[in-house]
Design a protein around this motif. Structure first.
Motif, PDB file in Angstrom:
ATOM      1  N   ASN A 406       0.828  -1.204   0.000  1.00 58.75           N
ATOM      2  CA  ASN A 406       0.000   0.000   0.000  1.00 58.75           C
ATOM      3  C   ASN A 406       0.865   1.257   0.000  1.00 58.75           C
ATOM      4  O   ASN A 406       0.570   2.227  -0.701  1.00 58.75           O
ATOM      5  N   LEU A 407       1.928   1.230   0.778  1.00 61.31           N
ATOM      6  CA  LEU A 407       2.842   2.373   0.832  1.00 61.31           C
ATOM      7  C   LEU A 407       3.554   2.553  -0.504  1.00 61.31           C
ATOM      8  O   LEU A 407       3.702   3.687  -0.991  1.00 61.31           O
ATOM      9  N   ARG A 408       4.014   1.447  -1.097  1.00 61.75           N
ATOM     10  CA  ARG A 408       4.690   1.525  -2.404  1.00 61.75           C
ATOM     11  C   ARG A 408       3.786   2.163  -3.454  1.00 61.75           C
ATOM     12  O   ARG A 408       4.218   3.035  -4.223  1.00 61.75           O
ATOM     13  N   LEU A 409       2.520   1.738  -3.506  1.00 62.23           N
ATOM     14  CA  LEU A 409       1.590   2.296  -4.491  1.00 62.23           C
ATOM     15  C   LEU A 409       1.306   3.769  -4.213  1.00 62.23           C
ATOM     16  O   LEU A 409       1.170   4.570  -5.140  1.00 62.23           O
ATOM     17  N   GLU A 410       1.226   4.126  -2.925  1.00 68.53           N
ATOM     18  CA  GLU A 410       1.031   5.533  -2.575  1.00 68.53           C
ATOM     19  C   GLU A 410       2.197   6.385  -3.065  1.00 68.53           C
ATOM     20  O   GLU A 410       2.003   7.483  -3.608  1.00 68.53           O
ATOM     21  N   MET A 411       3.412   5.887  -2.900  1.00 72.63           N
ATOM     22  CA  MET A 411       4.585   6.628  -3.387  1.00 72.63           C
ATOM     23  C   MET A 411       4.590   6.692  -4.910  1.00 72.63           C
ATOM     24  O   MET A 411       4.972   7.703  -5.494  1.00 72.63           O
ATOM     25  N   GLY A 412       4.155   5.610  -5.552  1.00 70.29           N
ATOM     26  CA  GLY A 412       4.044   5.646  -7.008  1.00 70.29           C
ATOM     27  C   GLY A 412       3.075   6.717  -7.469  1.00 70.29           C
ATOM     28  O   GLY A 412       3.333   7.428  -8.455  1.00 70.29           O
ATOM     29  N   ASP A 413       1.944   6.852  -6.759  1.00 67.62           N
ATOM     30  CA  ASP A 413       0.979   7.899  -7.097  1.00 67.62           C
ATOM     31  C   ASP A 413       1.569   9.280  -6.855  1.00 67.62           C
ATOM     32  O   ASP A 413       1.443  10.188  -7.686  1.00 67.62           O
ATOM     33  N   ARG A 414       2.208   9.459  -5.705  1.00 70.65           N
ATOM     34  CA  ARG A 414       2.760  10.773  -5.359  1.00 70.65           C
ATOM     35  C   ARG A 414       3.820  11.228  -6.350  1.00 70.65           C
ATOM     36  O   ARG A 414       3.939  12.427  -6.633  1.00 70.65           O
ATOM     37  N   LEU A 415       4.575  10.299  -6.867  1.00 75.17           N
ATOM     38  CA  LEU A 415       5.663  10.644  -7.787  1.00 75.17           C
ATOM     39  C   LEU A 415       5.244  10.579  -9.253  1.00 75.17           C
ATOM     40  O   LEU A 415       6.078  10.756 -10.145  1.00 75.17           O
ATOM     41  N   GLY A 416       3.964  10.312  -9.502  1.00 79.50           N
ATOM     42  CA  GLY A 416       3.468  10.284 -10.885  1.00 79.50           C
ATOM     43  C   GLY A 416       4.013   9.138 -11.710  1.00 79.50           C
ATOM     44  O   GLY A 416       4.170   9.266 -12.930  1.00 79.50           O
ATOM     45  N   LEU A 417       4.273   8.006 -11.054  1.00 83.65           N
ATOM     46  CA  LEU A 417       4.886   6.866 -11.742  1.00 83.65           C
ATOM     47  C   LEU A 417       3.864   5.871 -12.285  1.00 83.65           C
ATOM     48  O   LEU A 417       4.237   4.934 -12.976  1.00 83.65           O
ATOM     49  N   ARG A 418       2.580   6.100 -11.985  1.00 87.02           N
ATOM     50  CA  ARG A 418       1.538   5.145 -12.424  1.00 87.02           C
ATOM     51  C   ARG A 418       0.805   5.741 -13.623  1.00 87.02           C
ATOM     52  O   ARG A 418      -0.381   6.070 -13.566  1.00 87.02           O
ATOM     53  N   ASP A 419       1.533   5.876 -14.703  1.00 89.41           N
ATOM     54  CA  ASP A 419       1.048   6.495 -15.932  1.00 89.41           C
ATOM     55  C   ASP A 419      -0.018   5.611 -16.577  1.00 89.41           C
ATOM     56  O   ASP A 419       0.247   4.453 -16.921  1.00 89.41           O
ATOM     57  N   LYS A 420      -1.222   6.170 -16.778  1.00 93.74           N
ATOM     58  CA  LYS A 420      -2.323   5.387 -17.345  1.00 93.74           C
ATOM     59  C   LYS A 420      -2.133   5.081 -18.823  1.00 93.74           C
ATOM     60  O   LYS A 420      -2.852   4.250 -19.380  1.00 93.74           O
ATOM     61  N   ASP A 421      -1.185   5.735 -19.453  1.00 94.38           N
ATOM     62  CA  ASP A 421      -0.897   5.452 -20.858  1.00 94.38           C
ATOM     63  C   ASP A 421       0.290   4.511 -21.035  1.00 94.38           C
ATOM     64  O   ASP A 421       0.753   4.273 -22.149  1.00 94.38           O
ATOM     65  N   LYS A 422       0.782   3.984 -19.931  1.00 99.70           N
ATOM     66  CA  LYS A 422       1.853   2.978 -19.966  1.00 99.70           C
ATOM     67  C   LYS A 422       1.261   1.674 -19.459  1.00 99.70           C
ATOM     68  O   LYS A 422       0.507   1.662 -18.483  1.00 99.70           O
ATOM     69  N   PHE A 423       1.598   0.563 -20.130  1.00 96.53           N
ATOM     70  CA  PHE A 423       0.984  -0.716 -19.788  1.00 96.53           C
ATOM     71  C   PHE A 423       2.061  -1.770 -19.538  1.00 96.53           C
ATOM     72  O   PHE A 423       2.906  -2.014 -20.396  1.00 96.53           O
ATOM     73  N   GLU A 424       2.007  -2.349 -18.349  1.00 95.64           N
ATOM     74  CA  GLU A 424       2.919  -3.432 -17.974  1.00 95.64           C
ATOM     75  C   GLU A 424       2.080  -4.641 -17.579  1.00 95.64           C
ATOM     76  O   GLU A 424       1.371  -4.624 -16.566  1.00 95.64           O
TER      77      GLU A 424
END
Length: 586
Positions: A406-424
């Motif tokens: 949960n913390l990792r995903l929160e940091m990903g959101d805060r840093l803008g790393l969860r780009d909706k136009d990128k797919f993994e």
């Protein structure tokens, strides 16, 4: 004929034509002796022009139009002097010669535009208006295109689409069933299918070696952004296949969808990650691989090497390295601590270590450890000067890993790393066959009772069933479980053993699944299947935060349809016909 053209198709090459359009009034603007009306239909917007000098009565009629009036207009296509580059039809306009109001409209409760002023509740109450908004409509068009592509792909792979019943018998395990009373069979109930699981297996026994269905499914469970009480599955089953056959085929289908709908090329072969590795590195069986911050286990570094009792007594210590965030303020770090302490996460606290740009170290536990321990921590974490390390610990390893996730995903959101136009995308494999239920105080099937154990682990079923892996697989994209499936048990003796481990007596197993047990006595083929969540798949492609926005008429978070005001009470006569009496516990 109400129209000769749509509001999205006319271009400069059509100048001089006489056309008839029909649609809804987006807005009316008066400028001097002229009135301009934006007319909208499903296909786009076209500007209409009414000139007082040409026809005052017609212009006055246009000035009485309101938003969302449904109208029909005839006129001539003309090159627009002030062109609108934001509209596909922005080079032309229609010089109106006739106007027919097909239906007047009340003032809508919110603006019918992409950026509306309506909140969720009001938009759901007037969903038929919300669906007129172009961005909502595009979600439905994307859903349509996806289902067409899926049907054509599977048809080309020799799959046959078969509809299965909606009114079935209730089965244990999994979520709660929605039940339907039977008037013709007093005191008895149908259930709505949580999935067509047993039915598609029966189709395999029937020789339909490749089945699929865009199937409605129902689960009575608490809702969230990616759940609805009724949802749609791309449901598939195949005979005479192994796990690689299923994965290869549906990986190809996913690759086809991404290419056709998003112009994205997936790798030639997607990564397959064992469940234990996913939990160890990401604390999740649906890891988001769009960014790093993999977990590093730190017991060897921090347990017993200092005087911090929390770590010394912990069963698990893990951390993530957040690049470039050593400049986080005390306020930001307190926000992160408050985040992990929320009931939804459930952690007791958070430890930070800042490896400053000048090489110094600042930490919430620096008084408990020597500089040498922090140097070892930096090396273990792969941290650089300027990085922030966040550490969590606990008594149960996987529970703490989930909190750290949960913390990792929160940091990903805060840093803008969860780009909706990128797919993994990847596959998670080798799930545990069973999981322990504290509520039931017994082992439960991780997926369902018909999942094939890993052949190598079958000898463990008698003494150590908790260590048995399943021949199961999930398709994950951007941290979302989009689909999952498994090889099925087709051997009667093995299925009987599974029922026994799950606590079924032979009598109860026969009462619940006798139709399947009996069918397997008539030459059941080896078979396997997979189901994708259509709603989730569409929401990922559309970049949505909730599956509600790609469902025509969704329920709210309380499972209510606020537009139809359902569920609702029924009258006494209906209850009498169903031989039911309602006694609500307050």
């Amino acid at each position: 004929m109400y129209r000769t053209s749509t509001c999205g198709e006319l271009r400069l090459a059509d100048a001089g034509k006489t056309v008839t359009l029909a649609g809804w009034v987006q807005r009316v603007r008066k400028m001097g002796g002229m009135s301009f009306v934006d007319l909208r239909d499903r296909y786009g917007i076209t500007q209409l022009v009414f000139n007082e000098n040409d026809d005052k009565e017609l212009c006055d009629q246009a000035n009485r139009l309101g938003r969302e009036f449904c109208i029909q207009v005839t006129g001539n296509v003309n090159e627009r002097q002030s062109k609108n580059a934001n509209l596909p039809t922005g080079d032309i306009e229609i010089i109106a010669t006739q106007l027919n109001v097909l239906s007047e409209s009340l003032t809508p409760p919110f603006t019918i535009e992409e950026n509306t002023d309506g909140g969720d509740d009001i938009r759901m109450k007037y969903r038929y208006l919300d669906l007129r908004r172009p961005n909502v409509r595009k979600n439905m068009e994307l859903r349509h295109k996806m289902t067409i592509l899926i049907r054509n792909f599977l048809d080309n792979k020799n799959f046959i689409e078969v509809e299965t019943p909606i009114l079935i018998g209730s089965t244990p395990e999994g979520a709660r069933d929605f039940v339907v009373p039977s008037r013709m069979n007093p005191g008895q109930f149908y259930a709505l299918p949580q999935s067509p699981q047993t039915l598609k297996q029966l189709l395999m026994v029937s020789g339909f070696d490749r089945y699929f269905q865009i199937a409605k499914c129902f689960r009575d469970e608490d809702l969230r952004a990616d759940r609805q009480p009724e949802f749609t599955q791309i449901d598939c089953e195949m005979s005479f296949v192994d796990q690689d056959d299923v994965i290869d085929l549906f990986e190809d289908m996913a690759r086809h969808l991404f290419k056709e709908l998003r112009r994205v090329e997936l790798p030639a072969k997607l990564r397959q990650m064992p469940w234990h590795e996913a939990m160890k590195l990401y604390g999740s069986d649906k890891p988001d691989l769009r960014f790093g911050m993999e977990f590093v286990e730190l017991a060897d570094v921090l347990k017993g090497t200092g005087e911090f009792s929390v770590f010394n007594e912990a069963a698990y210590i893990g951390g993530i390295c957040v690049p470039g965030c050593a400049d986080y303020s005390r306020k930001q770090l307190n926000e992160l601590t408050d985040f992990v302490k929320r009931p939804q996460v459930g952690a007791k606290g958070l430890v930070f270590v800042k490896f400053e740009a000048d090489g110094s170290v600042k930490s919430s536990i620096d008084k408990f450890y020597s500089p040498e321990v922090f140097a070892s921590l930096k090396q273990s974490m792969g941290a650089k000067d300027g990085d922030l390390v966040l550490i969590m610990s606990g008594d149960i390893a996987n529970k703490t890993r989930v909190q750290l996730c949960n913390l990792r995903l929160e940091m990903g959101d805060r840093l803008g790393l969860r780009d909706k136009d990128k797919f993994e995308c990847l596959w998670i494999v080798d799930f545990p066959l069973f999981e322990w239920s504290d509520e039931e105080q017994r082992l439960m099937a991780t997926h369902h009772p018909f999942t094939m154990p890993h052949p190598e682990d079958i000898p463990l079923l008698d003494e150590h069933p908790e260590r048995v892996r399943a021949k199961a697989y999930d398709f994950v994209c951007n941290g979302i479980e989009v689909g999952g499936g498994s090889l099925r048990i087709h051997d009667g003796a093995l299925q009987e053993k599974m029922f026994g481990i799950l606590g079924f007596t032979p009598e109860r197993a026969m009462a619940q699944f006798g139709f399947l047990i009996n069918a397997f006595k008539y030459g059941a083929p080896p078979h396997a299947g997979l189901a994708f969540g259509l709603d989730r798949f569409v929401s990922i492609f559309a970049g949505l935060n909730s599956i509600r926005d790609c469902i025509a008429f969704p329920k709210n978070n309380s499972g209510r349809d606020v537009m139809l005001d359902a569920p609702s009470t029924i009258d006494a006569k209906q209850l009498e016909e169903l031989n039911l009496r309602v006694d609500v516990n307050q």
